[in-house]
Design a protein around this motif. Structure first.
Motif, mmCIF file in Angstrom:
data_model
loop_
_atom_site.group_PDB
_atom_site.id
_atom_site.type_symbol
_atom_site.label_atom_id
_atom_site.label_comp_id
_atom_site.label_asym_id
_atom_site.label_seq_id
_atom_site.Cartn_x
_atom_site.Cartn_y
_atom_site.Cartn_z
ATOM 1 N N ASN A 71 0.821 -1.210 0.000
ATOM 2 C CA ASN A 71 0.000 0.000 0.000
ATOM 3 C C ASN A 71 0.858 1.264 0.000
ATOM 4 O O ASN A 71 0.473 2.282 -0.585
ATOM 5 C CB ASN A 71 -0.928 -0.025 1.212
ATOM 6 C CG ASN A 71 -2.000 -1.088 1.079
ATOM 7 O OD1 ASN A 71 -2.914 -0.984 0.266
ATOM 8 N ND2 ASN A 71 -1.902 -2.152 1.853
ATOM 9 N N LEU A 72 2.021 1.182 0.629
ATOM 10 C CA LEU A 72 2.941 2.321 0.593
ATOM 11 C C LEU A 72 3.410 2.578 -0.834
ATOM 12 O O LEU A 72 3.536 3.729 -1.272
ATOM 13 C CB LEU A 72 4.132 2.046 1.511
ATOM 14 C CG LEU A 72 5.155 3.178 1.664
ATOM 15 C CD1 LEU A 72 4.504 4.447 2.201
ATOM 16 C CD2 LEU A 72 6.288 2.723 2.580
ATOM 17 N N GLY A 73 3.636 1.494 -1.587
ATOM 18 C CA GLY A 73 4.001 1.664 -2.987
ATOM 19 C C GLY A 73 2.921 2.381 -3.773
ATOM 20 O O GLY A 73 3.207 3.212 -4.651
ATOM 21 N N ASN A 74 1.668 2.097 -3.446
ATOM 22 C CA ASN A 74 0.559 2.774 -4.123
ATOM 23 C C ASN A 74 0.560 4.273 -3.813
ATOM 24 O O ASN A 74 0.361 5.112 -4.703
ATOM 25 C CB ASN A 74 -0.757 2.131 -3.677
ATOM 26 C CG ASN A 74 -1.928 2.543 -4.532
ATOM 27 O OD1 ASN A 74 -1.799 2.759 -5.717
ATOM 28 N ND2 ASN A 74 -3.089 2.662 -3.909
ATOM 29 N N VAL A 75 0.815 4.615 -2.548
ATOM 30 C CA VAL A 75 0.862 6.026 -2.158
ATOM 31 C C VAL A 75 2.037 6.733 -2.849
ATOM 32 O O VAL A 75 1.899 7.857 -3.354
ATOM 33 C CB VAL A 75 0.969 6.151 -0.627
ATOM 34 C CG1 VAL A 75 1.263 7.586 -0.211
ATOM 35 C CG2 VAL A 75 -0.312 5.666 0.031
ATOM 36 N N CYS A 76 3.214 6.065 -2.879
ATOM 37 C CA CYS A 76 4.376 6.670 -3.539
ATOM 38 C C CYS A 76 4.088 6.912 -5.022
ATOM 39 O O CYS A 76 4.532 7.911 -5.602
ATOM 40 C CB CYS A 76 5.592 5.766 -3.380
ATOM 41 S SG CYS A 76 6.265 5.733 -1.698
ATOM 42 N N THR A 77 3.346 6.004 -5.624
ATOM 43 C CA THR A 77 2.965 6.206 -7.035
ATOM 44 C C THR A 77 2.146 7.478 -7.179
ATOM 45 O O THR A 77 2.379 8.287 -8.089
ATOM 46 C CB THR A 77 2.166 5.003 -7.542
ATOM 47 O OG1 THR A 77 2.922 3.810 -7.347
ATOM 48 C CG2 THR A 77 1.846 5.148 -9.012
ATOM 49 N N ASN A 78 1.180 7.672 -6.291
ATOM 50 C CA ASN A 78 0.331 8.871 -6.354
ATOM 51 C C ASN A 78 1.137 10.141 -6.082
ATOM 52 O O ASN A 78 0.765 11.230 -6.548
ATOM 53 C CB ASN A 78 -0.810 8.754 -5.353
ATOM 54 C CG ASN A 78 -1.815 7.692 -5.734
ATOM 55 O OD1 ASN A 78 -1.845 7.238 -6.878
ATOM 56 N ND2 ASN A 78 -2.637 7.265 -4.791
ATOM 57 N N LEU A 79 2.223 10.008 -5.315
ATOM 58 C CA LEU A 79 3.068 11.165 -5.024
ATOM 59 C C LEU A 79 4.107 11.416 -6.118
ATOM 60 O O LEU A 79 4.880 12.370 -6.030
ATOM 61 C CB LEU A 79 3.787 10.964 -3.682
ATOM 62 C CG LEU A 79 2.908 11.060 -2.431
ATOM 63 C CD1 LEU A 79 3.669 10.561 -1.205
ATOM 64 C CD2 LEU A 79 2.444 12.502 -2.212
ATOM 65 N N GLY A 80 4.143 10.549 -7.133
ATOM 66 C CA GLY A 80 5.097 10.708 -8.223
ATOM 67 C C GLY A 80 6.475 10.150 -7.933
ATOM 68 O O GLY A 80 7.415 10.361 -8.711
ATOM 69 N N ARG A 81 6.620 9.379 -6.848
ATOM 70 C CA ARG A 81 7.921 8.798 -6.466
ATOM 71 C C ARG A 81 7.957 7.354 -6.983
ATOM 72 O O ARG A 81 7.857 6.393 -6.230
ATOM 73 C CB ARG A 81 8.099 8.887 -4.956
ATOM 74 C CG ARG A 81 8.223 10.335 -4.502
ATOM 75 C CD ARG A 81 7.687 10.630 -3.121
ATOM 76 N NE ARG A 81 8.377 9.945 -2.048
ATOM 77 C CZ ARG A 81 8.171 10.194 -0.752
ATOM 78 N NH1 ARG A 81 7.283 11.134 -0.400
ATOM 79 N NH2 ARG A 81 8.814 9.526 0.169
ATOM 80 N N HIS A 82 8.118 7.226 -8.291
ATOM 81 C CA HIS A 82 7.876 5.938 -8.933
ATOM 82 C C HIS A 82 8.961 4.912 -8.644
ATOM 83 O O HIS A 82 8.663 3.716 -8.524
ATOM 84 C CB HIS A 82 7.714 6.149 -10.444
ATOM 85 C CG HIS A 82 6.585 7.073 -10.771
ATOM 86 N ND1 HIS A 82 6.669 8.074 -11.714
ATOM 87 C CD2 HIS A 82 5.336 7.162 -10.249
ATOM 88 C CE1 HIS A 82 5.536 8.729 -11.778
ATOM 89 N NE2 HIS A 82 4.705 8.202 -10.895
ATOM 90 N N ASP A 83 10.220 5.313 -8.556
ATOM 91 C CA ASP A 83 11.275 4.346 -8.256
ATOM 92 C C ASP A 83 11.100 3.779 -6.851
ATOM 93 O O ASP A 83 11.260 2.573 -6.627
ATOM 94 C CB ASP A 83 12.655 5.012 -8.387
ATOM 95 C CG ASP A 83 12.993 5.350 -9.835
ATOM 96 O OD1 ASP A 83 12.329 4.796 -10.731
ATOM 97 O OD2 ASP A 83 13.902 6.166 -10.060
ATOM 98 N N GLU A 84 10.778 4.644 -5.912
ATOM 99 C CA GLU A 84 10.534 4.186 -4.542
ATOM 100 C C GLU A 84 9.332 3.251 -4.508
ATOM 101 O O GLU A 84 9.346 2.211 -3.831
ATOM 102 C CB GLU A 84 10.294 5.391 -3.630
ATOM 103 C CG GLU A 84 10.071 5.022 -2.169
ATOM 104 C CD GLU A 84 9.771 6.232 -1.293
ATOM 105 O OE1 GLU A 84 9.365 6.032 -0.136
ATOM 106 O OE2 GLU A 84 9.937 7.379 -1.782
ATOM 107 N N ALA A 85 8.296 3.603 -5.262
ATOM 108 C CA ALA A 85 7.101 2.762 -5.313
ATOM 109 C C ALA A 85 7.432 1.377 -5.837
ATOM 110 O O ALA A 85 7.018 0.352 -5.278
ATOM 111 C CB ALA A 85 6.032 3.421 -6.188
ATOM 112 N N ALA A 86 8.193 1.311 -6.937
ATOM 113 C CA ALA A 86 8.527 0.014 -7.537
ATOM 114 C C ALA A 86 9.322 -0.846 -6.565
ATOM 115 O O ALA A 86 9.114 -2.070 -6.488
ATOM 116 C CB ALA A 86 9.309 0.225 -8.828
#
Length: 971
Positions: A838-853
């Motif tokens: 779920n944290l990856g999903n939030v990072c995606t919404n924040l535009g932090r895609h590498d962290e999300a992946a």
């Protein structure tokens, strides 16, 4: 000739000339009398209708004056003071008695009746004509010029009748492909009733049928805005279905086909293993061959019936394997356990098993028996299947399991002749007789060897003593093989003596009596420990058992149980079923249970229940050690070597565990199903929803009505959580609200916090964000007061999910990061993976895609290792979304299709809708707009059925975006 209009302004004609009725009060009196349909109307009721509580003193005189004028209008030639035929005084009131057809309201009802008669005669054009004439009778609301009657109950009912007639008319005209004729009526109806979803759906279908696609889509947008603005809800299933029918592509299969060159999955084969050394039955096999070769559209039904132990199942399985190429779509098997005295398999449970075997996700299996049977018929239609129903007891157990078309073959084994299936459904019956003597001797020869040829007379006598039943012959042959130095004639004499004594005690015994003697003959040769184990096995409630369960039942060491099970298997008293498990023929099970009366069955079952519960708890401790304190405090079994061993044990035992929970209820042990369900909750949550629903249902049944509110509340929570996972949000909310109330009343604050947190998830799915957050905050506070770090982390995940929306993303990131840390510190790997996903999903919404992946890949790996299919699918879904945003479209499609396959297989509908929307986004970005619309449409259909507001909105936005985007591109 009189004519009165009340469907619109109130008007009166005589001989084609309109006659004025006078003031509104007079029209109101006429209206009340018309609505009474010939029944007397007291003056007091007329007074109430005209003036209510403010009637003047002259009210009665005013009414009498109105009646006098109405009589003159209706009967102008009537002499003064002569009784009125049309408007007579009746008691303290009046009645209106007119010839048929004078009032338009009467003609309206007559036309509706005529439409119904035409419908019964399958005359849609006649239905349409009558309904059109009926609707043409209306010139506005009834008594449109009489305000006093606006709220009259009968007037409201008339308006409902008109709307129902309009709906019928629209439906039949759509069926006749005459949509243009009804468009004006439907536009008027939707304008008058902007929140009537059914009317809007008909308008959309009419526009679409008339080729006016843009207007159909616009009509849907109008309806959707009205619902959102006025009620704060989204469109319902009927309205969404009408919308989806307008889109360029109907909702397609949500998963892409496998790439070229990929081997297709083999057809399902659930048949049990063939009996070793199957002998004879050549004529019967040929008969079955001839039955299955028939054509036509009617389903082919075969019944193999005969006495117990005659080899019905063995014959059915032998033929089914021999004829495998005739059933390329699969061979299904259900043991209905019709002669199990404890719990035969109900038709509904059998249908659930069959539907899941046919690939229907658990969430799509209807709850109602009739709808479940209808879905089964739809799934079997056109598929070349064999369905083998073993051990059917009665026609009611079988009738709901009849397939849909003649492409499927149904083969049933039963001790009953099932005459109703023959008479009503054209079934063919094969009466399986005792083995002919040559075949019985051939079976003995295959088991005993050349001794049969050396002593042919004794061998023939032994076959007769076994009633030429294959089961008895196998048991007797094993005993003969065990005594190789003794001639067959000696065994025959011993058996003859036992059978003679039985006939003296039971002169009316059938062939089953002979079988019992053979069983007793073999049983008496068993060593005491093996004999006791055999008796105890008759008490096992599940379909199969393993060595440890046998040891628990008999209260012996595992090695002792293993040795004696091998001995019982050699003597054909039990049969190995693979993977260290055993099965017992129902005749042998019943015989063993009869012998066990002196072995204290209650104590044996308690030992079995304690063993299974303790072993399940040990398995869960290995898989989810951080949650141990949240599971019931029970004596643990030996520790498992690793997580794979624990998971394999749980998966192999699950059907038996569910069966033991049911048996515990029957034997008055309510704590066992409650504790077992609570122990297995996390394992079941990972995607085993059908078993979860059954087991938690037994736990709830066990807890209700007993003075144990804590277990009752936990069971309610678990049932509610299963309904949530299956997308049944109304049921989930009801169970979870009750759970919160029960647990708070009994003071179990932590259990109440868990129920609240689950309730918060449901409310968030339903779009009630503030209520959802309030429940999550209350749960979080309770866990923090108690110092429960695992519970705190779980609730932070749920609260973070609720905050994954614009304006709250930083808060969600903080909550989910804290949850991941707490889970890591408490050793809860699966919990940490859930937080990271779920944290990856939030990072995606924040535009932090590498962290999300990074977060999502780590979560995926943990879930996959743990066998947590639901978690793995969610991580894959969110990872596919990230790949899509980063332009890695091929990886995105692959991950999302994998996620959808898993989510569909386990029945997690919210996750499936979300993944479909993600896939729609990727396909839109690559120019595959038609494919994208199909995925969005499938997501919208699911989300509408479950009530998921966020996924509905995403699907609507995605469809609009895909329709605007240019087509083309390379995926």
């Amino acid at each position: 000739m009189l004519a009165i209009q009340v469907l619109g302004p109130t008007r009166l004609w005589r001989d084609g000339t309109e006659i004025g009725l006078g003031p509104a009060g007079r029209r109101a009196v006429l209206g009340l009398l018309v609505l009474a349909a010939g029944r007397p109307v007291p003056r007091s009721r007329i007074v109430d209708a005209l003036w209510g509580e403010h009637a003047p003193a002259s009210a009665t005189n005013v009414i009498q004056t109105h009646v006098k004028h109405l009589r003159r209008l209706l009967e102008p030639g009537r002499r003064a003071h002569a009784p009125s035929a049309m408007l007579p005084s009746v008691g303290a009131g009046y009645a209106l008695r007119l010839p048929d057809g004078v009032v338009d309201l009467d003609r309206f009802h007559q036309l509706l009746d005529a439409a119904t008669r035409a419908e019964r005669h399958d005359d849609p054009r006649g239905v349409a004509a009558r309904l059109a004439d009926a609707l043409d009778m209306w010139h506005g609301p009834p008594f449109a010029d009489v305000p006093a009657l606006n709220g009259h109950p009968t007037v409201r009912s008339l308006l409902d009748e008109r709307r129902a007639a309009l709906a019928r008319y629209a439906d039949v005209m759509l069926g006749l492909e005459r949509a243009e004729r009804i468009l004006p009526l439907l536009r008027e109806e939707t304008a008058a009733h902007p929140l009537d979803e059914a009317a809007h759906a008909r308008l959309i279908r009419a526009y679409h049928a008339g080729g006016r696609r843009a207007e159909a889509l616009a009509a849907y947008d109008v309806a959707r805005r009205h619902l959102a603005d006025e009620l704060g809800v989204g469109p319902g299933p009927d309205l969404v279905a009408a919308y989806l029918s307008v889109l360029d592509e109907a909702p397609a299969a949500p998963v892409d086909p496998p790439p070229a060159g990929t081997a297709a999955a083999p057809p399902v084969n659930q048949l049990p293993a063939e009996v070793a050394g199957f002998t004879g039955r050549t004529a019967e096999l040929s008969t079955l061959d001839s039955w299955s070769a028939g054509g036509g559209t009617a389903v082919r039904i075969g019944i193999i019936c005969g006495t117990a132990g005659v080899g019905k199942t063995a014959l059915g399985v032998q033929w089914a394997n021999r004829a495998a190429d005739r059933f390329p779509d699969g061979r299904l098997y259900v043991d209905l356990r019709g002669y199990d005295p404890r719990r035969p398999v109900p038709a509904g449970a059998a249908l659930g098993h069959l539907l899941e075997s046919l690939g229907v996700p658990a969430a799509d299996v209807p709850v109602d028996l009739d709808r479940r049977a209808a879905r089964y018929r739809a799934e079997t239609a056109g598929r070349r299947l064999l369905i083998l129903l073993d051990n059917a007891a009665a026609i009611d157990q079988v009738r709901p399991l009849l397939p849909g078309t003649g492409t499927a073959t149904l083969l049933i084994t039963s001790r009953d002749s099932l005459g109703g299936l023959v008479a009503l459904h054209g079934a063919r019956r094969l009466m399986l007789d005792l083995l002919p003597e040559p075949e019985a001797l051939a079976l003995l020869r295959s088991l005993v060897g050349t001794r049969v040829d050396r002593e042919p007379a004794a061998a023939a006598a032994l076959a007769r003593q076994c009633a030429r039943l294959p089961l008895a012959l196998r048991v007797a042959a094993e005993l003969a093989a065990f005594r190789p130095s003794e001639p067959l004639s000696g065994l025959v004499r011993e058996l003859a003596d036992r059978q003679r004594r039985l006939r003296l005690l039971d002169p009316g015994g059938d062939v089953r009596a002979a079988v019992r003697v053979v069983f007793s003959w073999s049983y008496r040769q068993l060593p005491p420990r093996a004999a006791r184990l055999f008796r105890c096995l008759g008490m096992h409630p599940g379909p199969t058992f393993d060595v440890d369960a046998a040891a628990a039942l008999a209260d012996v060491a595992r090695d002792d149980a293993a040795r004696n099970l091998e001995l019982l298997a050699r003597k054909h008293l039990v049969r190995a079923a693979g993977s260290g498990r055993y099965v017992m023929h129902d005749l042998l099970r019943a015989y063993a249970a009869e012998l066990a009366t002196d072995d204290d069955p209650g104590a044996a079952l308690d030992r079995l229940f304690d063993h299974l519960l303790g072993t399940a708890a040990a398995a869960m401790d290995r898989l989810h050690p951080a949650e141990r304190a949240h599971r019931p405090a029970v004596a643990r079994g030996p520790a498992f070597a690793d997580g794979d061993c624990a998971r394999r044990w749980l998966d192999a035992q699950l059907p038996g565990l569910v069966a033991t929970a049911a048996a515990a209820l029957e034997h008055g042990r309510p704590r066992y199903p409650a504790d077992l369900a609570a122990t297995l909750y996390r394992h079941l949550e990972g995607g085993r929803y059908t078993d979860a629903e059954a087991l938690h249902g037994y736990a709830l049944e066990a807890a209700r009505g007993r003075d144990d509110p804590a277990r009752h509340g936990v069971a309610l929570t678990n049932v509610g959580a299963v309904h949530r996972l299956l997308g049944r949000y109304e049921l989930a909310e009801a169970h979870l609200c009750e759970a919160v109330a029960v647990l708070e009343r009994c003071g179990d604050r932590l259990a109440a916090a868990r129920a609240r947190s689950n309730l918060g998830i449901v409310l968030e799915r339903l779009g009630r964000d503030e209520d959802a957050a309030a429940h999550q905050r209350a749960a979080l506070a309770a866990y923090r007061r108690a110092g429960d770090r695992y519970g705190e982390a779980s609730t932070l995940v749920n609260l973070g999910n609720a905050n994954t929306r614009p304006g709250h993303l930083d808060e969600a990131h903080e909550q989910l990061s804290r949850a991941a840390t707490l889970f890591r510190e408490t050793g809860a790997a699966v919990g940490e993976a859930m937080a990271l996903s779920n944290l990856g999903n939030v990072c995606t919404n924040l535009g932090r895609h590498d962290e999300a992946a990074g977060h999502l890949a780590a979560a995926r790996d943990v879930f996959r290792t743990a066998g947590h299919r639901y978690g793995e699918a969610i991580a894959l879904s969110n990872l596919g979304r990230v790949h899509g945003i980063r332009g890695e479209h091929a990886r995105a499609v692959g991950d999302l299709n994998d996620a959808i396959r898993i989510l569909r297989s386990i029945g997690h509908r919210y996750g499936e809708a979300s993944a479909l929307n993600h896939l729609g986004d990727v396909l839109t970005a690559t120019g595959h707009t038609a494919d994208a619309v199909a995925r969005y449409a499938a997501a919208l259909s699911i989300a509408t059925a479950t009530g998921d507001r966020d996924e509905q909105e995403r699907a609507h936005a995605g469809i609009a975006r895909a329709r605007r985007a240019p087509a083309g591109g390379v995926r």
